[in-house]
Design a protein around this motif. Sequence first.
Motif, PDB file in Angstrom:
ATOM      1  N   SER A  68       7.198   4.182  -3.535  1.00  0.00           N
ATOM      2  CA  SER A  68       6.025   4.866  -4.079  1.00  0.00           C
ATOM      3  C   SER A  68       4.791   3.975  -4.015  1.00  0.00           C
ATOM      4  CB  SER A  68       6.337   5.288  -5.523  1.00  0.00           C
ATOM      5  OG  SER A  68       5.161   5.473  -6.268  1.00  0.00           O
ATOM      6  N   GLU A  69       4.916   2.747  -4.504  1.00  0.00           N
ATOM      7  CA  GLU A  69       3.741   1.867  -4.565  1.00  0.00           C
ATOM      8  C   GLU A  69       3.280   1.446  -3.166  1.00  0.00           C
ATOM      9  OE1 GLU A  69       3.188  -0.963  -7.682  1.00  0.00           O
ATOM     10  OE2 GLU A  69       5.006  -0.311  -8.703  1.00  0.00           O
ATOM     11  N   TYR A  70       4.218   1.301  -2.266  1.00  0.00           N
ATOM     12  CA  TYR A  70       3.842   0.932  -0.895  1.00  0.00           C
ATOM     13  C   TYR A  70       2.967   2.015  -0.271  1.00  0.00           C
ATOM     14  CZ  TYR A  70       4.292  -0.374   4.017  1.00  0.00           C
ATOM     15  OH  TYR A  70       4.017  -0.705   5.322  1.00  0.00           O
ATOM     16  N   ALA A  71       3.322   3.274  -0.502  1.00  0.00           N
ATOM     17  CA  ALA A  71       2.520   4.369   0.055  1.00  0.00           C
ATOM     18  C   ALA A  71       1.182   4.521  -0.676  1.00  0.00           C
ATOM     19  CB  ALA A  71       3.305   5.674  -0.016  1.00  0.00           C
ATOM     20  N   ARG A  72       1.194   4.218  -1.970  1.00  0.00           N
ATOM     21  CA  ARG A  72      -0.054   4.370  -2.739  1.00  0.00           C
ATOM     22  C   ARG A  72      -1.065   3.264  -2.442  1.00  0.00           C
ATOM     23  NH1 ARG A  72       1.727   5.523  -9.024  1.00  0.00           N
ATOM     24  NH2 ARG A  72       3.042   7.370  -8.694  1.00  0.00           N
ATOM     25  N   MET A  73      -0.579   2.042  -2.262  1.00  0.00           N
ATOM     26  CA  MET A  73      -1.476   0.872  -2.140  1.00  0.00           C
ATOM     27  C   MET A  73      -1.054  -0.026  -0.982  1.00  0.00           C
ATOM     28  SD  MET A  73      -1.620  -0.058  -6.208  1.00  0.00           S
ATOM     29  CE  MET A  73       0.067   0.484  -6.534  1.00  0.00           C
ATOM     30  N   PRO A  74      -1.083   0.488   0.248  1.00  0.00           N
ATOM     31  CA  PRO A  74      -0.538  -0.297   1.373  1.00  0.00           C
ATOM     32  C   PRO A  74      -1.237  -1.646   1.560  1.00  0.00           C
ATOM     33  CG  PRO A  74      -1.768   1.633   2.144  1.00  0.00           C
ATOM     34  CD  PRO A  74      -1.584   1.797   0.668  1.00  0.00           C
ATOM     35  N   ARG A  75      -2.535  -1.723   1.238  1.00  0.00           N
ATOM     36  CA  ARG A  75      -3.252  -2.986   1.473  1.00  0.00           C
ATOM     37  C   ARG A  75      -2.638  -4.150   0.705  1.00  0.00           C
ATOM     38  NH1 ARG A  75      -6.928  -5.259  -1.474  1.00  0.00           N
ATOM     39  NH2 ARG A  75      -7.498  -3.356  -2.585  1.00  0.00           N
ATOM     40  N   LEU A  76      -2.068  -3.876  -0.481  1.00  0.00           N
ATOM     41  CA  LEU A  76      -1.524  -4.975  -1.286  1.00  0.00           C
ATOM     42  C   LEU A  76      -0.227  -5.526  -0.690  1.00  0.00           C
ATOM     43  CD1 LEU A  76      -2.090  -3.680  -4.929  1.00  0.00           C
ATOM     44  CD2 LEU A  76      -3.533  -5.203  -3.565  1.00  0.00           C
ATOM     45  N   ALA A 129       6.290  -2.711  -8.533  1.00  0.00           N
ATOM     46  CA  ALA A 129       6.505  -3.414  -7.265  1.00  0.00           C
ATOM     47  C   ALA A 129       5.400  -4.405  -6.927  1.00  0.00           C
ATOM     48  CB  ALA A 129       6.639  -2.386  -6.132  1.00  0.00           C
ATOM     49  N   VAL A 130       4.132  -4.027  -7.183  1.00  0.00           N
ATOM     50  CA  VAL A 130       3.041  -4.921  -6.785  1.00  0.00           C
ATOM     51  C   VAL A 130       2.965  -6.169  -7.666  1.00  0.00           C
ATOM     52  CG1 VAL A 130       1.656  -3.079  -5.770  1.00  0.00           C
ATOM     53  CG2 VAL A 130       1.269  -3.746  -8.170  1.00  0.00           C
ATOM     54  N   ARG A 131       3.796  -6.219  -8.704  1.00  0.00           N
ATOM     55  CA  ARG A 131       3.858  -7.402  -9.578  1.00  0.00           C
ATOM     56  C   ARG A 131       5.069  -8.274  -9.280  1.00  0.00           C
ATOM     57  NH1 ARG A 131      -0.905  -7.549 -12.465  1.00  0.00           N
ATOM     58  NH2 ARG A 131      -1.635  -5.404 -12.441  1.00  0.00           N
ATOM     59  N   VAL A 189       4.393 -13.146   1.265  1.00  0.00           N
ATOM     60  CA  VAL A 189       3.239 -13.672   2.016  1.00  0.00           C
ATOM     61  C   VAL A 189       1.990 -13.692   1.126  1.00  0.00           C
ATOM     62  CG1 VAL A 189       1.653 -13.142   3.924  1.00  0.00           C
ATOM     63  CG2 VAL A 189       4.131 -13.165   4.308  1.00  0.00           C
ATOM     64  N   ALA A 190       1.781 -12.634   0.360  1.00  0.00           N
ATOM     65  CA  ALA A 190       0.644 -12.616  -0.575  1.00  0.00           C
ATOM     66  C   ALA A 190       0.821 -13.698  -1.633  1.00  0.00           C
ATOM     67  CB  ALA A 190       0.532 -11.241  -1.233  1.00  0.00           C
ATOM     68  N   ALA A 191       2.050 -13.871  -2.105  1.00  0.00           N
ATOM     69  CA  ALA A 191       2.309 -14.891  -3.136  1.00  0.00           C
ATOM     70  C   ALA A 191       2.075 -16.293  -2.586  1.00  0.00           C
ATOM     71  CB  ALA A 191       3.743 -14.750  -3.637  1.00  0.00           C
ATOM     72  N   ASP A 234      -8.155   2.568   0.889  1.00  0.00           N
ATOM     73  CA  ASP A 234      -8.826   1.373   0.374  1.00  0.00           C
ATOM     74  C   ASP A 234      -8.306   0.164   1.141  1.00  0.00           C
ATOM     75  OD1 ASP A 234      -9.644  -0.875  -0.971  1.00  0.00           O
ATOM     76  OD2 ASP A 234      -8.487  -0.463  -2.789  1.00  0.00           O
ATOM     77  N   LEU A 235      -9.032  -0.222   2.173  1.00  0.00           N
ATOM     78  CA  LEU A 235      -8.538  -1.277   3.065  1.00  0.00           C
ATOM     79  C   LEU A 235      -9.425  -2.519   3.020  1.00  0.00           C
ATOM     80  CD1 LEU A 235      -7.533   1.051   6.040  1.00  0.00           C
ATOM     81  CD2 LEU A 235      -6.043   0.075   4.284  1.00  0.00           C
ATOM     82  N   GLY A 236     -10.480  -2.501   2.202  1.00  0.00           N
ATOM     83  CA  GLY A 236     -11.401  -3.640   2.146  1.00  0.00           C
ATOM     84  C   GLY A 236     -10.794  -4.811   1.382  1.00  0.00           C
ATOM     85  N   GLU A 237     -10.860  -5.975   1.985  1.00  0.00           N
ATOM     86  CA  GLU A 237     -10.336  -7.191   1.358  1.00  0.00           C
ATOM     87  C   GLU A 237     -11.095  -7.482   0.062  1.00  0.00           C
ATOM     88  OE1 GLU A 237      -7.482 -10.180   1.474  1.00  0.00           O
ATOM     89  OE2 GLU A 237      -7.765  -8.507   2.864  1.00  0.00           O
ATOM     90  N   LYS A 238     -10.380  -7.927  -0.983  1.00  0.00           N
ATOM     91  CA  LYS A 238     -11.027  -8.313  -2.239  1.00  0.00           C
ATOM     92  C   LYS A 238     -11.148  -9.837  -2.305  1.00  0.00           C
ATOM     93  CE  LYS A 238     -11.189  -4.199  -4.329  1.00  0.00           C
ATOM     94  NZ  LYS A 238     -11.141  -3.311  -3.165  1.00  0.00           N
ATOM     95  N   ARG A 239     -12.216 -10.289  -2.937  1.00  0.00           N
ATOM     96  CA  ARG A 239     -12.421 -11.733  -3.070  1.00  0.00           C
ATOM     97  C   ARG A 239     -11.620 -12.252  -4.263  1.00  0.00           C
ATOM     98  NH1 ARG A 239     -16.313 -14.296  -5.651  1.00  0.00           N
ATOM     99  NH2 ARG A 239     -17.395 -12.335  -5.971  1.00  0.00           N
ATOM    100  N   GLN A 240     -10.826 -13.275  -4.029  1.00  0.00           N
ATOM    101  CA  GLN A 240     -10.000 -13.843  -5.095  1.00  0.00           C
ATOM    102  C   GLN A 240     -10.710 -15.042  -5.706  1.00  0.00           C
ATOM    103  OE1 GLN A 240      -6.299 -14.666  -2.968  1.00  0.00           O
ATOM    104  NE2 GLN A 240      -5.518 -12.663  -3.560  1.00  0.00           N
ATOM    105  N   SER A 241     -10.626 -15.161  -7.036  1.00  0.00           N
ATOM    106  CA  SER A 241     -11.252 -16.291  -7.740  1.00  0.00           C
ATOM    107  C   SER A 241     -10.219 -16.975  -8.610  1.00  0.00           C
ATOM    108  CB  SER A 241     -12.382 -15.810  -8.658  1.00  0.00           C
ATOM    109  OG  SER A 241     -13.233 -14.936  -7.979  1.00  0.00           O
TER     110      SER A 241
END
Length: 315
Positions: free
Chosen positions: A116-124, A82-84, A55-57, A10-17
Amino acid sequence: MAKPFASSADLGEKRQSLEILADGVYALTAEGDPNVGAVEGEDFLVCFEALATPVAARRWLARLREHTDKPIRYLVLSHYHAVRVLGASAFGAEVIVTHEKTRELIAERGAQDWASEYARMPRLFEEPASILGLTWPTATFSDRFTIDLGGGRGDLVLQYCGRGHTEGDLVAWLPEQRVLFAGDLVESQAALYTGDAFHRDWASTTLDRVAALGARTLVGGRGAVAEGEDAVAAAIGQTRDFLTVMLREVGASESVKEAFERTHRALAPRYGSWPIFEHCLPFNVSRLWDELHGVERPRIWTAERDRQVWDELQS
Ligand SMILES: [Zn+2]
Protein backbone atom coordinates in the motif's frame (compact mmCIF):
# COMPACT_ATOMS: atom_id res chain seq x y z
CA MET A 1 -9.61 16.95 -13.57
CA ALA A 2 -8.91 13.81 -11.53
CA LYS A 3 -6.32 14.16 -8.81
CA PRO A 4 -3.33 11.85 -9.16
CA PHE A 5 -3.47 8.93 -6.71
CA ALA A 6 -2.14 9.69 -3.20
CA SER A 7 1.48 10.98 -3.52
CA SER A 8 2.20 9.09 -6.74
CA ALA A 9 2.81 12.33 -8.65
CA ASP A 10 4.99 13.87 -5.94
CA LEU A 11 8.44 13.24 -7.37
CA GLY A 12 10.32 16.39 -6.29
CA GLU A 13 13.33 15.76 -4.08
CA LYS A 14 13.06 17.23 -0.55
CA ARG A 15 15.95 19.00 1.14
CA GLN A 16 17.16 17.19 4.25
CA SER A 17 18.47 19.11 7.27
CA LEU A 18 20.46 17.60 10.11
CA GLU A 19 19.92 19.45 13.38
CA ILE A 20 21.78 18.98 16.66
CA LEU A 21 19.11 19.41 19.35
CA ALA A 22 21.35 18.85 22.40
CA ASP A 23 24.77 17.29 22.99
CA GLY A 24 24.64 14.00 21.08
CA VAL A 25 20.98 14.37 20.03
CA TYR A 26 20.28 14.55 16.29
CA ALA A 27 17.26 14.97 14.04
CA LEU A 28 17.06 14.80 10.28
CA THR A 29 14.03 16.63 8.89
CA ALA A 30 13.03 16.77 5.25
CA GLU A 31 10.39 19.38 4.40
CA GLY A 32 7.47 17.12 5.28
CA ASP A 33 9.00 13.74 4.41
CA PRO A 34 9.39 11.33 7.38
CA ASN A 35 11.80 12.53 10.07
CA VAL A 36 14.45 10.38 11.75
CA GLY A 37 16.75 10.86 14.73
CA ALA A 38 19.64 9.53 16.77
CA VAL A 39 20.85 9.77 20.37
CA GLU A 40 24.40 9.11 21.54
CA GLY A 41 25.05 6.95 24.57
CA GLU A 42 28.45 6.82 26.24
CA ASP A 43 29.79 4.25 23.78
CA PHE A 44 26.84 3.41 21.55
CA LEU A 45 24.10 4.98 19.45
CA VAL A 46 20.34 4.73 19.50
CA CYS A 47 18.71 5.41 16.13
CA PHE A 48 15.05 6.42 15.88
CA GLU A 49 13.13 5.30 12.75
CA ALA A 50 14.58 3.52 9.74
CA LEU A 51 13.15 5.21 6.60
CA ALA A 52 11.59 3.27 3.72
CA THR A 53 14.60 1.44 2.29
CA PRO A 54 18.17 0.53 3.28
CA VAL A 55 19.50 2.82 0.53
CA ALA A 56 17.59 5.80 1.96
CA ALA A 57 18.76 4.84 5.46
CA ARG A 58 22.40 4.63 4.38
CA ARG A 59 22.26 8.23 3.11
CA TRP A 60 21.03 9.34 6.54
CA LEU A 61 23.70 7.28 8.29
CA ALA A 62 26.42 8.82 6.11
CA ARG A 63 25.38 12.24 7.42
CA LEU A 64 25.21 11.00 11.00
CA ARG A 65 28.71 9.53 10.62
CA GLU A 66 30.08 13.05 10.10
CA HIS A 67 29.28 13.57 13.81
CA THR A 68 29.85 10.22 15.54
CA ASP A 69 31.35 6.81 14.79
CA LYS A 70 29.81 4.99 17.76
CA PRO A 71 28.24 1.61 16.92
CA ILE A 72 24.46 1.40 16.69
CA ARG A 73 23.17 -0.70 19.58
CA TYR A 74 19.46 0.13 19.36
CA LEU A 75 17.15 0.87 16.48
CA VAL A 76 13.83 2.19 17.86
CA LEU A 77 10.79 2.13 15.57
CA SER A 78 7.85 4.30 16.60
CA HIS A 79 5.24 2.18 14.76
CA TYR A 80 4.82 -0.37 11.98
CA HIS A 81 4.33 1.81 8.88
CA ALA A 82 6.53 0.75 5.97
CA VAL A 83 8.14 4.15 5.34
CA ARG A 84 9.42 4.09 8.95
CA VAL A 85 10.70 0.52 9.21
CA LEU A 86 11.75 -1.14 5.95
CA GLY A 87 15.23 0.44 5.89
CA ALA A 88 16.15 -1.33 9.15
CA SER A 89 18.80 -3.69 7.76
CA ALA A 90 21.10 -0.74 6.98
CA PHE A 91 21.58 0.01 10.68
CA GLY A 92 23.09 -3.31 11.74
CA ALA A 93 21.60 -2.66 15.19
CA GLU A 94 22.07 -5.18 18.00
CA VAL A 95 18.51 -4.63 19.18
CA ILE A 96 15.40 -3.46 17.31
CA VAL A 97 12.78 -2.13 19.74
CA THR A 98 9.06 -1.54 19.16
CA HIS A 99 5.89 -1.59 21.20
CA GLU A 100 4.46 -5.13 21.50
CA LYS A 101 1.40 -4.16 19.42
CA THR A 102 3.69 -3.10 16.60
CA ARG A 103 5.10 -6.61 16.38
CA GLU A 104 1.55 -8.00 16.15
CA LEU A 105 0.63 -5.46 13.48
CA ILE A 106 3.68 -6.35 11.39
CA ALA A 107 2.66 -10.00 11.56
CA GLU A 108 -0.97 -9.23 10.77
CA ARG A 109 -0.66 -6.56 8.07
CA GLY A 110 2.99 -5.67 7.44
CA ALA A 111 3.07 -7.16 3.95
CA GLN A 112 -0.13 -5.42 2.84
CA ASP A 113 1.04 -2.14 4.34
CA TRP A 114 4.31 -2.38 2.39
CA ALA A 115 2.44 -2.77 -0.92
CA SER A 116 0.00 0.00 0.00
CA GLU A 117 2.63 2.54 1.04
CA TYR A 118 4.84 1.78 -1.94
CA ALA A 119 2.00 2.63 -4.32
CA ARG A 120 1.00 5.71 -2.33
CA MET A 121 4.48 7.23 -1.92
CA PRO A 122 6.85 5.69 -4.49
CA ARG A 123 9.41 8.51 -4.19
CA LEU A 124 10.24 7.52 -0.60
CA PHE A 125 11.14 3.98 -1.69
CA GLU A 126 14.62 4.70 -2.98
CA GLU A 127 15.91 1.50 -4.66
CA PRO A 128 13.10 -0.71 -3.32
CA ALA A 129 15.01 -3.88 -4.27
CA SER A 130 17.41 -3.12 -1.40
CA ILE A 131 14.66 -4.02 1.14
CA LEU A 132 15.44 -7.43 2.61
CA GLY A 133 11.91 -8.17 3.85
CA LEU A 134 9.63 -7.21 6.72
CA THR A 135 11.35 -5.73 9.78
CA TRP A 136 10.93 -7.75 12.99
CA PRO A 137 11.62 -6.27 16.42
CA THR A 138 13.94 -8.23 18.72
CA ALA A 139 12.69 -6.50 21.90
CA THR A 140 9.19 -5.27 22.71
CA PHE A 141 7.44 -3.75 25.72
CA SER A 142 3.94 -2.80 26.83
CA ASP A 143 4.30 0.38 28.92
CA ARG A 144 7.87 1.69 29.02
CA PHE A 145 11.41 0.65 28.13
CA THR A 146 14.35 2.59 29.56
CA ILE A 147 17.78 2.79 27.97
CA ASP A 148 20.57 4.01 30.28
CA LEU A 149 22.75 6.13 28.01
CA GLY A 150 25.73 5.98 30.40
CA GLY A 151 28.45 8.54 31.02
CA GLY A 152 26.15 11.03 32.75
CA ARG A 153 23.93 11.31 29.69
CA GLY A 154 20.78 10.22 31.53
CA ASP A 155 18.10 7.88 30.22
CA LEU A 156 16.22 7.53 26.98
CA VAL A 157 12.69 6.47 27.88
CA LEU A 158 10.52 4.71 25.31
CA GLN A 159 6.94 5.29 26.38
CA TYR A 160 3.56 4.03 25.24
CA CYS A 161 0.94 6.79 25.54
CA GLY A 162 -2.14 4.88 24.37
CA ARG A 163 -3.73 4.20 21.01
CA GLY A 164 -3.27 6.98 18.49
CA HIS A 165 -1.82 7.12 14.99
CA THR A 166 -1.78 3.31 15.21
CA GLU A 167 -2.50 0.77 17.90
CA GLY A 168 1.15 0.62 18.97
CA ASP A 169 2.94 3.99 18.77
CA LEU A 170 5.82 4.74 21.09
CA VAL A 171 7.54 8.04 21.81
CA ALA A 172 11.23 8.41 22.71
CA TRP A 173 11.80 10.85 25.56
CA LEU A 174 14.96 12.38 26.97
CA PRO A 175 13.80 13.72 30.37
CA GLU A 176 17.04 15.55 31.16
CA GLN A 177 17.31 17.34 27.82
CA ARG A 178 13.50 17.52 27.55
CA VAL A 179 13.67 16.40 23.94
CA LEU A 180 10.81 14.27 22.59
CA PHE A 181 10.76 12.17 19.43
CA ALA A 182 7.00 11.83 19.00
CA GLY A 183 6.76 9.74 15.84
CA ASP A 184 3.51 10.27 13.96
CA LEU A 185 1.57 11.00 17.16
CA VAL A 186 2.40 14.68 16.60
CA GLU A 187 2.96 16.50 13.32
CA SER A 188 4.42 19.96 13.11
CA GLN A 189 2.97 21.82 10.16
CA ALA A 190 2.32 18.64 8.22
CA ALA A 191 -1.05 16.95 7.70
CA LEU A 192 -2.00 13.95 9.81
CA TYR A 193 -2.35 10.46 8.43
CA THR A 194 -5.12 8.74 10.40
CA GLY A 195 -5.98 5.77 8.19
CA ASP A 196 -4.89 3.32 10.91
CA ALA A 197 -5.79 5.52 13.85
CA PHE A 198 -7.98 5.53 16.94
CA HIS A 199 -9.14 9.12 16.65
CA ARG A 200 -11.05 9.42 19.94
CA ASP A 201 -8.22 8.05 22.09
CA TRP A 202 -5.60 10.01 20.16
CA ALA A 203 -7.40 13.36 20.44
CA SER A 204 -7.93 12.96 24.19
CA THR A 205 -5.92 10.79 26.60
CA THR A 206 -3.05 9.90 24.27
CA LEU A 207 -2.18 13.51 23.40
CA ASP A 208 -2.73 14.45 27.05
CA ARG A 209 0.00 11.98 28.00
CA VAL A 210 2.32 13.28 25.29
CA ALA A 211 1.78 16.85 26.45
CA ALA A 212 2.28 15.92 30.11
CA LEU A 213 5.87 14.88 29.42
CA GLY A 214 6.71 18.58 29.24
CA ALA A 215 8.97 18.60 26.18
CA ARG A 216 10.93 21.71 25.30
CA THR A 217 11.96 20.34 21.90
CA LEU A 218 9.72 18.05 19.85
CA VAL A 219 10.52 16.13 16.69
CA GLY A 220 7.25 15.10 15.06
CA GLY A 221 6.79 12.45 12.42
CA ARG A 222 7.00 15.00 9.64
CA GLY A 223 7.71 18.71 9.45
CA ALA A 224 10.09 21.05 11.21
CA VAL A 225 11.45 20.54 14.72
CA ALA A 226 9.35 22.42 17.30
CA GLU A 227 11.79 24.39 19.46
CA GLY A 228 10.61 25.86 22.74
CA GLU A 229 7.56 25.23 24.90
CA ASP A 230 5.28 27.44 22.82
CA ALA A 231 6.19 25.69 19.57
CA VAL A 232 5.76 22.28 21.22
CA ALA A 233 2.32 23.28 22.51
CA ALA A 234 1.42 24.57 19.05
CA ALA A 235 2.41 21.29 17.36
CA ILE A 236 0.41 19.22 19.86
CA GLY A 237 -2.48 21.69 19.58
CA GLN A 238 -2.47 21.51 15.80
CA THR A 239 -2.55 17.72 15.93
CA ARG A 240 -5.47 17.78 18.37
CA ASP A 241 -7.34 20.39 16.36
CA PHE A 242 -7.00 18.38 13.14
CA LEU A 243 -8.46 15.33 14.91
CA THR A 244 -11.20 17.29 16.66
CA VAL A 245 -12.39 18.85 13.41
CA MET A 246 -12.42 15.43 11.76
CA LEU A 247 -14.43 13.93 14.62
CA ARG A 248 -16.95 16.77 14.48
CA GLU A 249 -17.44 16.74 10.71
CA VAL A 250 -17.48 13.00 10.14
CA GLY A 251 -19.74 12.59 13.18
CA ALA A 252 -22.26 15.03 11.66
CA SER A 253 -22.39 13.32 8.25
CA GLU A 254 -24.94 10.93 6.76
CA SER A 255 -22.60 9.22 4.31
CA VAL A 256 -18.89 8.71 3.86
CA LYS A 257 -18.94 10.91 0.77
CA GLU A 258 -20.57 13.73 2.70
CA ALA A 259 -18.07 13.15 5.50
CA PHE A 260 -15.19 13.59 3.08
CA GLU A 261 -16.60 16.78 1.60
CA ARG A 262 -17.42 18.34 4.98
CA THR A 263 -14.07 17.43 6.45
CA HIS A 264 -12.20 18.75 3.42
CA ARG A 265 -14.10 22.03 3.60
CA ALA A 266 -13.45 22.43 7.32
CA LEU A 267 -9.76 21.52 7.29
CA ALA A 268 -8.55 23.00 4.00
CA PRO A 269 -8.36 26.67 5.06
CA ARG A 270 -5.82 25.87 7.79
CA TYR A 271 -4.18 22.66 6.59
CA GLY A 272 -4.84 22.37 2.87
CA SER A 273 -1.39 23.54 1.80
CA TRP A 274 0.52 21.31 4.23
CA PRO A 275 2.40 18.23 3.05
CA ILE A 276 0.31 15.15 2.17
CA PHE A 277 -3.04 16.77 3.04
CA GLU A 278 -4.84 15.71 -0.15
CA HIS A 279 -3.09 12.37 -0.14
CA CYS A 280 -4.22 11.46 3.38
CA LEU A 281 -7.74 12.78 3.63
CA PRO A 282 -9.70 10.03 1.83
CA PHE A 283 -7.99 7.32 3.89
CA ASN A 284 -8.44 9.32 7.08
CA VAL A 285 -12.16 9.86 6.55
CA SER A 286 -12.71 6.23 5.58
CA ARG A 287 -11.12 5.02 8.81
CA LEU A 288 -12.92 7.54 11.02
CA TRP A 289 -16.24 6.67 9.41
CA ASP A 290 -15.58 3.04 10.37
CA GLU A 291 -14.49 3.99 13.88
CA LEU A 292 -17.67 5.96 14.48
CA HIS A 293 -19.75 3.08 13.14
CA GLY A 294 -18.46 0.38 15.44
CA VAL A 295 -15.44 -0.99 13.56
CA GLU A 296 -13.06 -1.33 16.49
CA ARG A 297 -9.77 -2.00 14.73
CA PRO A 298 -8.71 -0.37 11.45
CA ARG A 299 -9.37 -2.48 8.38
CA ILE A 300 -6.23 -3.54 6.54
CA TRP A 301 -5.23 -1.27 3.68
CA THR A 302 -4.28 -3.05 0.50
CA ALA A 303 -3.20 -1.55 -2.80
CA GLU A 304 -6.67 -2.45 -4.16
CA ARG A 305 -8.64 -0.98 -1.27
CA ASP A 306 -6.54 2.19 -1.47
CA ARG A 307 -7.61 2.71 -5.09
CA GLN A 308 -11.25 2.01 -4.33
CA VAL A 309 -11.41 4.56 -1.54
CA TRP A 310 -9.48 7.09 -3.56
CA ASP A 311 -11.78 6.72 -6.56
CA GLU A 312 -14.85 6.95 -4.38
CA LEU A 313 -13.82 10.05 -2.45
CA GLN A 314 -11.03 12.01 -4.01
CA SER A 315 -11.25 11.64 -7.78
ZN1 LIG B 1 2.77 6.39 10.26
